[in-house]
Design an enzyme around this catalytic site. Structure first.
Site, mmCIF file in Angstrom:
data_model
loop_
_atom_site.group_PDB
_atom_site.id
_atom_site.type_symbol
_atom_site.label_atom_id
_atom_site.label_comp_id
_atom_site.label_asym_id
_atom_site.label_seq_id
_atom_site.Cartn_x
_atom_site.Cartn_y
_atom_site.Cartn_z
ATOM 1 N N HIS A 78 0.824 -1.198 0.000
ATOM 2 C CA HIS A 78 0.000 0.000 0.000
ATOM 3 C C HIS A 78 0.869 1.264 0.000
ATOM 4 C CE1 HIS A 78 -3.862 -2.055 1.675
ATOM 5 N NE2 HIS A 78 -3.412 -2.624 0.569
ATOM 6 N N GLU A 80 0.724 3.914 1.821
ATOM 7 C CA GLU A 80 1.151 4.308 3.168
ATOM 8 C C GLU A 80 2.328 3.456 3.622
ATOM 9 O OE1 GLU A 80 -3.446 3.998 3.382
ATOM 10 O OE2 GLU A 80 -1.841 3.265 2.092
ATOM 11 N N CYS A 106 -6.431 1.401 5.206
ATOM 12 C CA CYS A 106 -7.019 0.134 5.656
ATOM 13 C C CYS A 106 -6.569 -0.115 7.103
ATOM 14 C CB CYS A 106 -6.569 -1.006 4.744
ATOM 15 S SG CYS A 106 -4.835 -1.484 4.960
ATOM 16 N N CYS A 109 -2.704 -0.603 7.478
ATOM 17 C CA CYS A 109 -1.976 0.664 7.413
ATOM 18 C C CYS A 109 -2.260 1.534 8.641
ATOM 19 C CB CYS A 109 -2.324 1.407 6.128
ATOM 20 S SG CYS A 109 -1.664 0.584 4.653
#
Length: 149
Positions: A78, A80, A106, A109
């Site tokens: 991801h 992040e 999510c 993260c």
């Protein structure tokens, strides 16, 4: 021409970063800042040296996995996570920073954001993960949703 405020400015940078994404389903960009200075950036895509979904297709699409479920069935890291990893690789402290993300984080993260010492999350775009919002709130991380302009 109107001058963007800091939140608009950094979100626009996150949107540009998202353009580097190699995900076929959702392009996400992230930028971590402190004192109005960029510390690191990240976008979602396969780990370094691995083939991108652009080249080989999307496992999640093939398996018809809904958005927000079964994160482990994805080649991508991801946005992040990539921004956090870049901080670690380059020895950049991100404690007391703010992360701008083009989509709500999510739960995975969100937990990393909390442990990294990030104090504020600014995002645009929804993501179906109430637990992520609950974790950020419980940890006292300030969360701001910007309009999807």
């Amino acid at each position: 021409m109107s001058r963007p405020d800091w939140d608009q400015y950094f979100m626009e940078i996150a949107r540009v970063i998202a353009q580097r994404s190699t995900c076929l389903r959702r392009q996400v960009g992230a930028v971590i800042i402190r004192d109005n200075r960029i510390l690191t950036t990240g976008y979602n895509g396969a780990p370094a040296k691995l083939k991108h979904c652009l080249e080989i297709g999307c496992i999640r699409e093939k398996m018809q996995v809904p958005s927000g479920e079964r994160h482990e069935l994805c080649r991508a890291i991801h946005a992040e996570q990539n921004a956090l990893i870049q901080a670690a690789v380059h020895g950049v402290s991100i404690d007391n920073s703010t992360i701008y993300i083009t989509a709500q984080p999510c739960v995975l993260c969100a937990k990393m954001i909390v442990n990294a010492g990030i104090k504020k999350v600014v995002f645009a775009g929804d993501y179906p993960d109430q637990l992520a919002r609950d974790i950020l709130a419980e940890a006292g991380v300030e969360v701001l949703r910007l309009a999807d302009s």
